[in-house]
Structures are given as structure tokens and as C-alpha cells.
Design a protein around this motif. Structure first.
Motif, PDB file in Angstrom:
ATOM      1  N   LYS A   3       0.806  -1.199  -0.017  1.00 50.68           N
ATOM      2  CA  LYS A   3       0.027  -0.118   0.040  1.00 50.68           C
ATOM      3  C   LYS A   3       0.860   1.087   0.214  1.00 50.68           C
ATOM      4  N   SER A  44     -19.118   4.467  -4.178  1.00 52.41           N
ATOM      5  CA  SER A  44     -17.755   4.306  -4.059  1.00 52.41           C
ATOM      6  C   SER A  44     -17.099   5.068  -5.105  1.00 52.41           C
ATOM      7  N   GLU A  59      -4.756   0.996  -8.811  1.00 50.70           N
ATOM      8  CA  GLU A  59      -5.298  -0.293  -7.931  1.00 50.70           C
ATOM      9  C   GLU A  59      -5.723   0.142  -6.759  1.00 50.70           C
ATOM     10  N   LEU A  60      -7.227   0.139  -6.513  1.00 47.06           N
ATOM     11  CA  LEU A  60      -7.440   0.653  -5.224  1.00 47.06           C
ATOM     12  C   LEU A  60      -7.007  -0.254  -3.908  1.00 47.06           C
ATOM     13  N   SER A  61      -6.387  -1.418  -3.968  1.00 49.96           N
ATOM     14  CA  SER A  61      -5.874  -2.315  -3.125  1.00 49.96           C
ATOM     15  C   SER A  61      -4.636  -1.517  -2.541  1.00 49.96           C
ATOM     16  N   ARG A  62      -3.993  -0.549  -3.549  1.00 48.03           N
ATOM     17  CA  ARG A  62      -2.756   0.040  -3.032  1.00 48.03           C
ATOM     18  C   ARG A  62      -3.127   1.211  -2.054  1.00 48.03           C
ATOM     19  N   SER A  64      -3.343   3.502   0.913  1.00 44.80           N
ATOM     20  CA  SER A  64      -2.970   3.380   2.314  1.00 44.80           C
ATOM     21  C   SER A  64      -3.791   4.507   3.061  1.00 44.80           C
TER      22      SER A  64
END
Length: 88
Positions: A3, A44, A59-62, A64
Motif C-alpha cells: 500500500k 464508491s 489499483e484501489l488495493s494500493r 493506504s
């Protein structure tokens, strides 16, 4: 996946602004998209700004840290056009 992205979104009555900071490289990316009345509240990132993550290569998973702001309410108060309310 590490992240390393900070994402900030400011939803306004006319435009929605997105800013991404890559914490590793210091790179800042911005995107301004048209706001839409049905997208101004709730939902969202994809609902507020369709395709924004793809356009910015995010990438939304990145992410933090996420910060959300809105000028919609501020503008109503400043312009005195909303319902009569109290502000604490």
C-alpha cells in the motif's frame, strides 16, 4: 501488494477532483471529472467518478489513506440557498 498510494477526493457541485500521491516516488496525479447530482452523495469511487481509477492507473488495493471532502454543503451555506439550519 504494498500500500503506497494516498487518495483524496473532493466532490463539488460541478466537478469532482481526485489527487493521488505515490508515497514511494512522490509522484502526484490529478484528475477532474464532471460531478453528477446522483453521484454526489454516497457510493464508491467508481460511482462518483466512473473510470477514474483506470484513467489514473490506480489499483484501489494500493491505497493506504483515503481523504474525502465536499464543497457541496459549504457552497450551500456560503450562498445562503439551502434550508434554514444551524451550524455548530
Amino acid at each position: 501488494m504494498k500500500k503506497n498510494a494516498v487518495l483524496a477526493v473532493d466532490v463539488g457541485g460541478t466537478f469532482t477532483d481526485l489527487v493521488i500521491l505515490n508515497e514511494q516516488t512522490g509522484q502526484i496525479q490529478t484528475l477532474k471529472v464532471s460531478s453528477h447530482a446522483t453521484r454526489s452523495v454516497g457510493g464508491s469511487i467508481e460511482r462518483r467518478a466512473p473510470g477514474a481509477a483506470t484513467k489514473l492507473g490506480l489499483e484501489l488495493s494500493r491505497v493506504s489513506q483515503f481523504t474525502h471532502a465536499t464543497t457541496v454543503c459549504s457552497n450551500v451555506v456560503l450562498q445562503g440557498v439551502g434550508a434554514r439550519t444551524g451550524l455548530l
